[in-house]
Design a protein around this motif. Structure first.
Motif, PDB file in Angstrom:
ATOM      1  N   GLU A  42       0.836  -1.206   0.000  1.00 32.09           N
ATOM      2  CA  GLU A  42       0.000   0.000   0.000  1.00 32.09           C
ATOM      3  C   GLU A  42       0.871   1.257   0.000  1.00 32.09           C
ATOM      4  O   GLU A  42       0.538   2.246  -0.654  1.00 32.09           O
ATOM      5  CB  GLU A  42      -0.936  -0.012   1.206  1.00 32.09           C
ATOM      6  CG  GLU A  42      -2.085  -0.998   1.063  1.00 32.09           C
ATOM      7  CD  GLU A  42      -3.082  -0.884   2.196  1.00 32.09           C
ATOM      8  OE1 GLU A  42      -2.774  -0.200   3.197  1.00 32.09           O
ATOM      9  OE2 GLU A  42      -4.161  -1.494   2.089  1.00 32.09           O
ATOM     10  N   GLN A  43       1.988   1.215   0.731  1.00 33.06           N
ATOM     11  CA  GLN A  43       2.906   2.352   0.734  1.00 33.06           C
ATOM     12  C   GLN A  43       3.544   2.536  -0.637  1.00 33.06           C
ATOM     13  O   GLN A  43       3.730   3.661  -1.103  1.00 33.06           O
ATOM     14  CB  GLN A  43       3.992   2.168   1.804  1.00 33.06           C
ATOM     15  CG  GLN A  43       3.469   2.210   3.226  1.00 33.06           C
ATOM     16  CD  GLN A  43       2.631   3.434   3.507  1.00 33.06           C
ATOM     17  OE1 GLN A  43       3.061   4.569   3.238  1.00 33.06           O
ATOM     18  NE2 GLN A  43       1.441   3.238   4.038  1.00 33.06           N
ATOM     19  N   LYS A  86       2.163   1.701  -3.490  1.00 32.94           N
ATOM     20  CA  LYS A  86       1.121   2.253  -4.351  1.00 32.94           C
ATOM     21  C   LYS A  86       0.887   3.724  -4.055  1.00 32.94           C
ATOM     22  O   LYS A  86       0.692   4.540  -4.968  1.00 32.94           O
ATOM     23  CB  LYS A  86      -0.172   1.463  -4.154  1.00 32.94           C
ATOM     24  CG  LYS A  86      -1.307   1.906  -5.065  1.00 32.94           C
ATOM     25  CD  LYS A  86      -2.546   1.045  -4.864  1.00 32.94           C
ATOM     26  CE  LYS A  86      -3.683   1.491  -5.771  1.00 32.94           C
ATOM     27  NZ  LYS A  86      -4.900   0.657  -5.566  1.00 32.94           N
ATOM     28  N   SER A  87       0.921   4.092  -2.782  1.00 31.97           N
ATOM     29  CA  SER A  87       0.669   5.476  -2.381  1.00 31.97           C
ATOM     30  C   SER A  87       1.802   6.407  -2.803  1.00 31.97           C
ATOM     31  O   SER A  87       1.563   7.522  -3.281  1.00 31.97           O
ATOM     32  CB  SER A  87       0.466   5.550  -0.864  1.00 31.97           C
ATOM     33  OG  SER A  87       0.389   6.889  -0.421  1.00 31.97           O
ATOM     34  N   GLN A  88       3.055   5.945  -2.636  1.00 33.83           N
ATOM     35  CA  GLN A  88       4.203   6.806  -2.910  1.00 33.83           C
ATOM     36  C   GLN A  88       4.739   6.657  -4.328  1.00 33.83           C
ATOM     37  O   GLN A  88       5.535   7.475  -4.790  1.00 33.83           O
ATOM     38  CB  GLN A  88       5.305   6.546  -1.878  1.00 33.83           C
ATOM     39  CG  GLN A  88       4.837   6.796  -0.445  1.00 33.83           C
ATOM     40  CD  GLN A  88       5.964   6.740   0.568  1.00 33.83           C
ATOM     41  OE1 GLN A  88       7.076   7.188   0.303  1.00 33.83           O
ATOM     42  NE2 GLN A  88       5.686   6.180   1.745  1.00 33.83           N
TER      43      GLN A  88
END
Length: 237
Positions: A174-175, A177-179
């Protein structure tokens, strides 16, 4: 002295203008709005509480400086980190417009913090000065509450994941994908990440070490790099 005060006020307005609550509102308009909103400013030393669970709610907060965490304790005294707050982060929005009158969680300053608190009735109430931007602020507030509800739902989803490795891998992906990059800085410190995932720090560190020894990730302090994306994805399929 006057110039120094004006410069400090301008800096605070610039910070507030960059927050989701005041998105789309110019600094000049926000300066006029603050006369109506009547915010209260407070400073908190490192390792102190900005707000305490169970105590009377006194306003929707925005962190102007420093870093803090929103934490909650169960009946056994076990602490769980709900979210990390940085400059411009908002807290108390989920209770601000409810019938509850006490803080549902505590806000703890991890460094010296300055926060501003806005009375909820000033946000949703009719503006006596007919300030431009008030309607925009209300729309922003509705969007923020909706997004926070989705975030809390994600927290619940983490609690339903039984495997420690799957929890960690899910969080790392998720990190990524987010960053948008395979090398990134973890937004949570090791203790806070363990609380967020509802695991012990020892177990978290041990599993991260295993992932590194298997050549799936590498890390140094808070910086982490995904080395084998496809193998990580297999753990959540």
């Amino acid at each position: 002295m006057r110039d120094k005060v004006d410069a400090l006020q301008k800096k605070r307005i610039d910070i507030l203008t960059a927050t989701p609550l005041f998105a789309g509102i110019s600094p000049d308009i926000l300066a006029d709005m603050l006369n109506c909103l009547q915010p209260k400013l407070s400073t908190h030393p490192k390792n102190s509480f900005i707000a305490v669970e169970g105590e009377p709610f006194f306003g929707l907060g925005i962190l102007l400086t420093g870093e803090a965490v929103v934490v909650k304790e169960n009946m056994a005294g076990t602490r769980s980190v709900l979210t990390v707050l940085n400059q411009g982060s908002m807290f108390g929005e989920m209770i601000a417009f409810s019938t509850r009158t006490a803080w549902p969680a505590s806000v703890f300053a991890q460094s010296e913090c300055t926060a501003v608190f806005l009375p909820p009735q000033k946000i949703t109430g009719t503006c006596p000065r007919a300030c431009d931007g008030h309607n925009q602020m209300v729309r922003n507030m509705l969007r923020i509450v909706s997004e926070r509800a989705l975030l809390l739902n994600r927290k619940v989803e983490y609690l339903t994941i039984k495997s420690l490795r799957t929890k960690i891998v899910t969080y790392l992906l998720e990190q990524y994908k987010s960053q948008g990059k395979t090398t990134f800085v973890l937004p949570l410190k090791r203790n806070d990440l363990a609380d967020f995932l509802n695991v012990s720090r020892t177990a978290l560190s041990r599993e991260l070490g295993r992932l590194r020894s298997e050549g799936l990730i590498d890390f140094f302090r808070s910086s982490l790099k995904i080395l084998d994306m496809e193998s990580l994805k297999e753990f959540i399929e």
